[in-house]
Motif scaffolding. Structure first.
Motif, short mmCIF file in Angstrom:
data_model
loop_
_atom_site.label_atom_id
_atom_site.label_comp_id
_atom_site.label_asym_id
_atom_site.label_seq_id
_atom_site.Cartn_x
_atom_site.Cartn_y
_atom_site.Cartn_z
N ALA A 142 0.81 -1.23 0.00
CA ALA A 142 0.00 0.00 0.00
C ALA A 142 0.83 1.27 0.00
CB ALA A 142 -0.92 0.00 1.23
N TYR A 143 2.08 1.19 0.47
CA TYR A 143 2.89 2.39 0.62
C TYR A 143 3.29 2.94 -0.75
CZ TYR A 143 6.58 5.49 2.28
OH TYR A 143 7.36 6.59 2.55
N ARG A 144 3.14 4.25 -0.92
CA ARG A 144 3.42 4.88 -2.21
C ARG A 144 4.86 5.35 -2.37
NH1 ARG A 144 -1.59 8.98 -3.59
NH2 ARG A 144 -3.31 7.71 -2.80
N GLY A 145 5.62 5.39 -1.30
CA GLY A 145 6.98 5.91 -1.37
C GLY A 145 7.96 4.92 -1.97
N PHE A 146 9.23 5.37 -2.05
CA PHE A 146 10.30 4.56 -2.64
C PHE A 146 11.47 4.54 -1.65
CE2 PHE A 146 7.78 6.48 -5.98
CZ PHE A 146 7.51 5.40 -6.81
N PRO A 147 11.39 3.67 -0.64
CA PRO A 147 12.41 3.67 0.42
C PRO A 147 13.82 3.38 -0.09
CG PRO A 147 10.48 2.39 1.08
CD PRO A 147 10.32 2.70 -0.37
N LYS A 148 13.95 2.65 -1.19
CA LYS A 148 15.29 2.28 -1.67
C LYS A 148 16.07 3.48 -2.20
CE LYS A 148 14.15 -2.54 -2.78
NZ LYS A 148 14.14 -3.57 -3.85
N LEU B 229 12.49 21.25 7.30
CA LEU B 229 12.47 20.41 6.10
C LEU B 229 12.11 18.99 6.49
CD1 LEU B 229 15.71 21.69 4.32
CD2 LEU B 229 13.35 22.24 3.72
N PRO B 230 11.60 18.19 5.55
CA PRO B 230 11.33 16.78 5.87
C PRO B 230 12.60 16.08 6.34
CG PRO B 230 10.30 17.40 3.79
CD PRO B 230 11.16 18.54 4.19
N ALA B 231 12.45 15.19 7.31
CA ALA B 231 13.61 14.44 7.82
C ALA B 231 14.19 13.55 6.74
CB ALA B 231 13.21 13.60 9.03
N TRP B 232 13.36 13.11 5.80
CA TRP B 232 13.83 12.35 4.64
C TRP B 232 12.82 12.51 3.52
CZ3 TRP B 232 12.56 9.46 9.15
CH2 TRP B 232 11.33 8.84 9.10
N LEU B 233 13.27 12.22 2.32
CA LEU B 233 12.41 12.28 1.15
C LEU B 233 12.56 10.98 0.35
CD1 LEU B 233 12.93 15.94 -0.14
CD2 LEU B 233 10.89 15.00 0.93
N GLU B 234 11.44 10.34 0.11
CA GLU B 234 11.41 9.13 -0.72
C GLU B 234 10.14 9.15 -1.58
OE1 GLU B 234 11.83 6.32 2.45
OE2 GLU B 234 9.67 6.23 2.83
N ILE B 235 9.80 10.36 -2.03
CA ILE B 235 8.55 10.57 -2.77
C ILE B 235 8.67 10.07 -4.20
CG2 ILE B 235 6.95 12.33 -3.60
CD1 ILE B 235 7.73 14.01 -1.17
N PHE B 236 9.82 10.35 -4.83
CA PHE B 236 9.99 10.06 -6.25
C PHE B 236 10.80 8.78 -6.46
CE2 PHE B 236 9.77 14.87 -6.28
CZ PHE B 236 8.42 14.89 -6.63
N PRO B 237 10.67 8.16 -7.61
CA PRO B 237 11.34 6.87 -7.85
C PRO B 237 12.83 6.98 -8.10
CG PRO B 237 10.08 7.52 -9.78
CD PRO B 237 9.75 8.50 -8.72
N GLU B 238 13.36 8.20 -8.30
CA GLU B 238 14.79 8.37 -8.53
C GLU B 238 15.42 9.15 -7.38
OE1 GLU B 238 15.65 10.09 -12.29
OE2 GLU B 238 14.30 8.74 -13.40
#
Length: 613
Positions: free
Chosen positions: A17-23, A87-96
């Motif tokens: 279900a998660y939309r982010g890209f943790p990798k 600022l956000p502590a981390w960003l994993e919104i986009f696939p790159e």
């Protein structure tokens, strides 16, 4: 087995279900060094610090699978307040990964060009976007790439109810053509978050402000203290401590319990228990409710910050020295706002240098004795070891012009000259110096040893120097301690004053710097160095904390520079990088990471600052 299978199922559905890209996640820590420089280079407020914010609930529509998995409720966005860029502590919104990093840079640029902070959310972000793209043409292509990636993730207006669809179309138009939307009609549900914009409703603190003088809860001794890895700025609300006086407790019968061990009083502090999930729980909360129940360590170890009685206090040399203070909100100097008292230790008896410091002091004296005369290159001499090329060229040109001129001095001579230098060292003697840095020494002990060795070293050079200390209790009681004046010889009397140094109160640094600058400016030397030794940022009880204290100190340092002084700060505060560049400039301070090394570092630093080899 059921718990194991349930755990696997939870991980599976959450991951699906998660939309982010943790990798391809990018942490704020990876850019924390360049972020302040980038922000200020783009014209952002130099007084703001940059740190991680906290996730907030957005209330927008979620997919069915997200609701089942319990994810996607909260989002991390950027926002500004009067002291911090969050600022956000981390960003994993986009696939790159490169896109996530560029999003950080874009948010910093957007915050630096926040030209309409009082406008509504959509207009404010459009104006900031236009200003950033106009001022930074190189960001236009990056913004276009981020915009394409963000639009691909936004909900399709065709799949939304009419009102929500109209709101989504307006947001898309504002993103694609900043400035095209003047009025925003919200839909039935809040719109999907816009990661390319600043927060629509920046978090604010709730509840009453902490009263002046009210101590913060202390960690119990011997317990393991965990720190927030992301150093987030969390939203908090002040609440009253819950009372255990429910009338239903009158109906409680102890015999109804299976055993006494099963009865647990819920509302109690468990200092011996560590909650490994505390950070995760805090991240899941919109607000952290903070209550003062009077049972913390702070109530068991009580610090009396009242001023001592006159009979027990230091001798007062001067009272009622009035000094101005800068009010950064009003952008004006408040005349005669602070009152400073000049003090000297009452119980200081002359004493020799402590035995533990004698070997180090002897070595430093031998090194510094060679500095009492410094070689100087004198130009325009009638004789010398080298030609003065500037004088030779000037003389040849004037002679070729036909003008009658006597032969000037055409040589450079190296001679020994006395050092034309004076230094005033101002030491922070606030209550925080009572903290222990290891098992054998406190901060105040390290400062005492540093001042002793500093005095031994400078006495060997013959340089004019003075030593002062300061602390404060509100603006009417700024305590300025005379340790050694410019007109005093360094002797056992001075060592005795240093030997009885003790922690004081708070740190009203601006007034102390102003008075120190006034003393140092009276010295008739070509170089005048103002050294400030501290272990923390400016603070006091009466609103002199945060941005107010920082800005007043900054203005005081600017005033010292206008007097021809050279201010320089030596600190052992690990967080000094957040505020000292704004106060002293990038090259105007040094952080001593190991406080125990300060006594050896301080004399060496003086040599570097005075340009002696």
């Amino acid at each position: 087995m059921e718990e194991f299978i349930g755990g696997l199922w939870d991980k599976l559905i959450t991951r699906t279900a998660y939309r982010g890209f943790p990798k391809v996640r990018v942490d704020l820590k990876e850019i924390e060094r360049i972020a302040p420089i980038f922000f200020r280079a783009l014209g952002g407020d130099a007084g703001l610090t940059i740190r991680a914010g906290t996730a907030t609930a957005h209330g927008a529509r979620r997919k069915w699978l997200e609701r089942v998995a319990g994810v996607g409720e909260r989002v991390e966005l950027a926002w500004l307040d009067e002291a911090t860029l969050h600022l956000p502590a981390w960003l994993e919104i986009f696939p790159e990964r490169s896109q996530n990093r560029e999003l950080y840079l874009w948010l910093i640029a957007l915050a630096a060009h926040d030209v309409a902070p009082d406008a509504n959310w959509i207009v404010r972000n459009q104006e900031a976007t236009k200003a950033a793209l106009q001022a930074l043409p190189g960001m236009q292509e990056r913004y276009r790439r981020l915009l394409d990636a963000a639009l691909a993730q936004r909900p399709d207006p065709a799949s939304l109810p009419p009102l929500d669809a109209a709101a989504e179309i307006s947001i898309r138009a504002a993103l694609c053509q900043p400035g095209s939307i003047a009025d925003f009609m919200p839909g039935k549900n809040p719109p999907a978050p816009v990661p390319l914009w600043l927060h629509p409703e920046p978090p604010v603190a709730l509840g009453e402000q902490r009263k002046a003088g009210q101590s913060e809860p202390q960690q119990p001794e011997g317990s393991k203290v965990s720190t927030d890895a992301e150093k987030r700025k969390r939203r908090a609300e002040a609440v009253d401590a819950p009372e255990n006086d429910s009338p239903f407790m009158l109906l409680f019968r102890a015999e109804s319990l299976f055993s006494w061990a099963e009865y647990v009083k819920v509302n109690r502090p468990l200092d011996e228990d560590d909650n490994d999930n505390a950070a995760k729980a805090a991240n899941d909360l919109d607000f952290l409710s903070v209550a003062n129940d009077g049972k913390t360590t702070a109530s068991r170890i009580r610090f009396d910050l009242d001023l001592p009685a006159e009979s027990d206090d230091d001798f007062m040399l001067a009272d009622g020295i009035l000094l101005p203070e800068w009010h950064y909100r009003k952008q004006q100097l408040q005349p005669a706002h602070c009152r400073l008292q000049m003090l000297v230790a009452r119980d200081a008896e002359p004493c020799p240098l402590p035995p533990a410091l004698r070997a180090t002091a002897k070595r430093l004296r031998n090194q510094f004795q060679s500095l009492n005369t410094a070689p100087a290159r004198l130009k325009g001499q009638v004789s010398g070891s080298d030609l003065d090329l500037d004088a030779c060229v000037r003389y040849a040109a004037e002679k070729a012009s036909g003008a009658p001129i006597a032969e000037p001095g055409l040589y450079i001579d190296s001679r020994k000259q006395l050092r034309d230098l004076s230094c005033l060292l101002l030491a922070d003697l606030s209550l925080s110096t009572d903290a222990w840095i290891n098992n054998s020494a406190r901060v105040i002990d390290v400062i005492r040893d540093s001042l002793l060795l500093f005095g031994e070293s400078l006495a060997a050079t013959g340089d004019r120097f003075a030593l002062y200390g300061f602390s404060s209790v509100r603006r009417q009681n700024i305590r300025f301690h005379l340790l050694k004046g410019f007109d005093e010889r360094y002797s056992d009397t001075i060592r005795g004053r240093l030997a009885v140094l003790k922690p004081g109160f708070y740190t009203r640094m601006g007034a102390a710097i102003r008075h120190s600058a006034a003393i140092l400016s009276k010295q008739k030397t070509s170089r005048r160095l103002l050294l400030i030794l501290t272990d923390g940022k400016p603070n006091d009880l009466d609103k002199y904390e945060g941005r107010y204290g920082i800005e007043d100190t900054r203005v005081a340092i600017q005033e010292a520079r206008r007097l021809g002084l050279t201010p320089f700060c030596v600190t052992i505060d690990e967080k000094a990088g957040d505020y000292l560049p704004h106060l002293f400039g990038a090259n105007g301070y040094v952080v001593v990471k190991n406080a125990a090394e300060l006594p050896q570092v301080l004399p060496r630093l003086y040599v570097q600052l005075t340009g002696a080899n």
